[in-house]
Design a protein around this motif. Structure first.
Motif, short mmCIF file in Angstrom:
data_model
loop_
_atom_site.label_atom_id
_atom_site.label_comp_id
_atom_site.label_asym_id
_atom_site.label_seq_id
_atom_site.Cartn_x
_atom_site.Cartn_y
_atom_site.Cartn_z
N GLY A 1 5.61 -4.26 -7.28
CA GLY A 1 5.47 -3.93 -8.70
C GLY A 1 5.40 -2.45 -9.02
O GLY A 1 5.06 -2.07 -10.15
N THR A 2 5.76 -1.60 -8.07
CA THR A 2 5.68 -0.15 -8.28
C THR A 2 6.49 0.28 -9.51
O THR A 2 6.01 1.05 -10.34
CB THR A 2 6.25 0.59 -7.06
OG1 THR A 2 5.73 -0.01 -5.87
CG2 THR A 2 5.91 2.06 -7.09
N PHE A 3 7.71 -0.20 -9.60
CA PHE A 3 8.60 0.19 -10.71
C PHE A 3 8.33 -0.67 -11.94
O PHE A 3 8.52 -0.22 -13.07
CB PHE A 3 10.06 0.14 -10.25
CG PHE A 3 10.40 1.27 -9.30
CD1 PHE A 3 9.94 1.26 -7.98
CD2 PHE A 3 11.13 2.37 -9.72
CE1 PHE A 3 10.21 2.32 -7.11
CE2 PHE A 3 11.41 3.43 -8.87
CZ PHE A 3 10.95 3.40 -7.56
N THR A 4 7.89 -1.91 -11.72
CA THR A 4 7.54 -2.79 -12.84
C THR A 4 6.51 -2.11 -13.75
O THR A 4 6.65 -2.10 -14.97
CB THR A 4 6.93 -4.11 -12.30
OG1 THR A 4 7.68 -4.56 -11.16
CG2 THR A 4 6.92 -5.18 -13.35
N GLN B 1 0.83 -1.20 0.00
CA GLN B 1 0.00 0.00 0.00
C GLN B 1 0.87 1.26 0.00
O GLN B 1 0.65 2.19 -0.76
CB GLN B 1 -0.91 -0.03 1.23
CG GLN B 1 -2.03 0.98 1.14
CD GLN B 1 -2.92 0.93 2.37
OE1 GLN B 1 -2.63 0.24 3.35
NE2 GLN B 1 -4.00 1.67 2.32
N PHE B 2 1.91 1.24 0.84
CA PHE B 2 2.82 2.38 0.91
C PHE B 2 3.58 2.57 -0.41
O PHE B 2 3.57 3.64 -1.01
CB PHE B 2 3.82 2.21 2.06
CG PHE B 2 5.05 3.06 1.90
CD1 PHE B 2 4.98 4.44 2.09
CD2 PHE B 2 6.26 2.51 1.51
CE1 PHE B 2 6.10 5.24 1.90
CE2 PHE B 2 7.39 3.30 1.32
CZ PHE B 2 7.30 4.67 1.51
N ALA B 3 4.23 1.51 -0.86
CA ALA B 3 5.13 1.65 -2.01
C ALA B 3 4.38 2.01 -3.29
O ALA B 3 4.80 2.90 -4.04
CB ALA B 3 5.93 0.36 -2.21
N LEU B 4 3.25 1.33 -3.54
CA LEU B 4 2.49 1.59 -4.77
C LEU B 4 1.96 3.02 -4.78
O LEU B 4 1.85 3.65 -5.83
CB LEU B 4 1.35 0.59 -4.91
CG LEU B 4 1.77 -0.84 -5.28
CD1 LEU B 4 0.63 -1.81 -5.05
CD2 LEU B 4 2.24 -0.92 -6.73
N GLY B 5 1.64 3.55 -3.61
CA GLY B 5 1.15 4.92 -3.54
C GLY B 5 2.28 5.93 -3.55
O GLY B 5 2.42 6.72 -4.48
N ALA B 6 3.12 5.85 -2.54
CA ALA B 6 4.11 6.91 -2.32
C ALA B 6 5.24 6.92 -3.34
O ALA B 6 5.88 7.95 -3.55
CB ALA B 6 4.69 6.79 -0.91
N ARG B 7 5.51 5.80 -3.97
CA ARG B 7 6.67 5.75 -4.86
C ARG B 7 6.33 5.71 -6.34
O ARG B 7 7.22 5.53 -7.18
CB ARG B 7 7.56 4.55 -4.49
CG ARG B 7 8.25 4.76 -3.15
CD ARG B 7 9.03 3.54 -2.70
NE ARG B 7 9.76 3.81 -1.48
CZ ARG B 7 10.28 2.87 -0.69
NH1 ARG B 7 10.14 1.60 -1.01
NH2 ARG B 7 10.95 3.19 0.40
#
Lengths: 312, 57
Positions: free
Chosen positions: A84-87, A47-53
């Motif tokens: 998968g944020t950067f993917t 939740q944090f990474a997909l949103g904030a990053r």
């Protein structure tokens, strides 16, 4: 028997590497710490990474993809892809992205994120960052975001990335760094107290030297700062006020306040107004100070390095 | 959802770097050189030597 064949032949807990760099018990223990951490915190971390990053992922992709030879036909690896944020960001720009991670719970999160984004050109596999399931020169681009600080031997991982990239291939890295002049030991002690799977945050100079040695030639590099709430940072790790992990991490962070020794620029925030670090506890006894500081929110800053480098 | 064909084209055995092939039952990826079989779990190839089985001669 030479030392090398002896090591390969009989050592327990060391096995199967034909590349001359064996996977050791220490490596396996670190992988298990990583798996434990990112399984236990899969929901909150995703939740944090997909949103904030998300914006950072776009920024890295804009730095790395233009100028890449045949970007539209490129095959990219997202090493330690997490949720998968950067993917996602890279899949919109190249032919295929392979997301690799050691933690099955992260791969599940990533698969969902990619499906939600409607991206069909992504595949996933579980693997070890030091022993990649790709041939020499098989890939065009290797992305690795917020993961090098979990690696026990970052030089080795960079050599492995260099191996799987073809001529003109690029690495695109993002990670937290220890700011220049800060006490690296204290900075890392704070990180490791919060997260047992934290290996080591590097400095910008250390990253540069490791890339040179792999060998890569740096093309572009930027740093940025992200202001964070201490309690949010702890919550992502499942550490709530009252737990021992929370208390010890907070104690160390507060220890670093005078002179900002760890480079996190921490400060107390009270009722929306910020209290200067040096003014904290003025006129209070140590116990009163401790009681009052425990209720105050802390803000701090994480410094991030973005770097794109080409295989030499 | 099966394992993507494009992924299968580039995956190799992490130990000996031989291209792996889907087993007849589609439940694993086999290396013809060292005979390791890497399991496919939840449609995701597990390319970890520690999780591979070795096929008997």
């Amino acid at each position: 028997m030479s030392g090398q064949s002896l090591r390969r032949g009989i050592a327990r807990g060391v096995s199967w590497s034909r590349q001359g760099e064996a996977v050791t018990t220490k490596d396996r223990e670190q992988l298990e710490r990583i798996r434990e951490r990112f399984t236990r915190t899969a929901q909150s971390f995703a939740q944090f990474a997909l949103g904030a990053r998300g914006e950072e992922a776009e920024r890295l992709a804009r730095m790395a993809v233009p100028g890449l030879r045949d970007a539209a036909g490129a095959v990219a690896l997202d090493l330690a892809c997490g949720p998968g944020t950067f993917t996602r960001a890279f899949a919109a720009r190249v032919r295929l992205v392979v997301g690799l991670d050691f933690t099955p719970a992260m791969l599940s999160q990533a698969r969902e994120a990619v499906a939600r984004a409607g991206l069909g050109n992504v595949a996933f596999a579980r693997a070890d960052a030091n022993v990649l399931p790709f041939g020499n020169s098989a890939l065009d681009l290797a992305v690795c975001a917020y993961s090098f600080h979990h690696f026990l031997d970052p030089a080795r991982t960079l050599r492995e990335l260099n191996r799987v990239l073809g001529p003109g291939g690029r690495v695109a890295l993002v990670d937290i760094i220890v700011p220049e002049g800060a006490d690296s030991k204290l900075n890392n002690r704070i990180e490791r107290t919060r997260d047992p799977s934290h290996a080591s945050t590097l400095t910008s100079d250390e990253f540069t030297a490791l890339l040179e040695a792999a060998p890569f030639r740096s093309i572009a590099s930027e740093t940025s700062e992200r202001r964070r709430q201490f309690d949010d940072w702890m919550q992502i790790m499942g550490l709530l006020p009252g737990s021992s992990g929370y208390a010890e991490t907070r104690r160390l962070m507060e220890t670093s306040m005078p002179g900002d020794t760890a480079g996190f620029h921490p400060r107390f925030v009270s009722g929306g107004a910020t209290a200067a670090v040096t003014a904290s506890g003025a006129g209070l006894s140590p116990s009163e100070e401790a009681a009052s500081s425990a209720k105050r929110e802390i803000e701090f800053v994480q410094t991030t390095l973005f770097v794109v480098a080409e295989k030499r | 959802m099966a394992v993507s064909k494009e992924l299968l084209e580039i995956l190799v055995c992490p130990v000996c770097k031989t291209p792996v092939r889907l087993t007849p039952d589609s439940k694993g990826l086999k290396c013809s050189t060292c005979r390791r079989i890497y399991p496919i779990k939840d449609d995701i190839p597990v390319m970890l030597p520690d999780e591979a089985s070795v096929e008997a001669e």
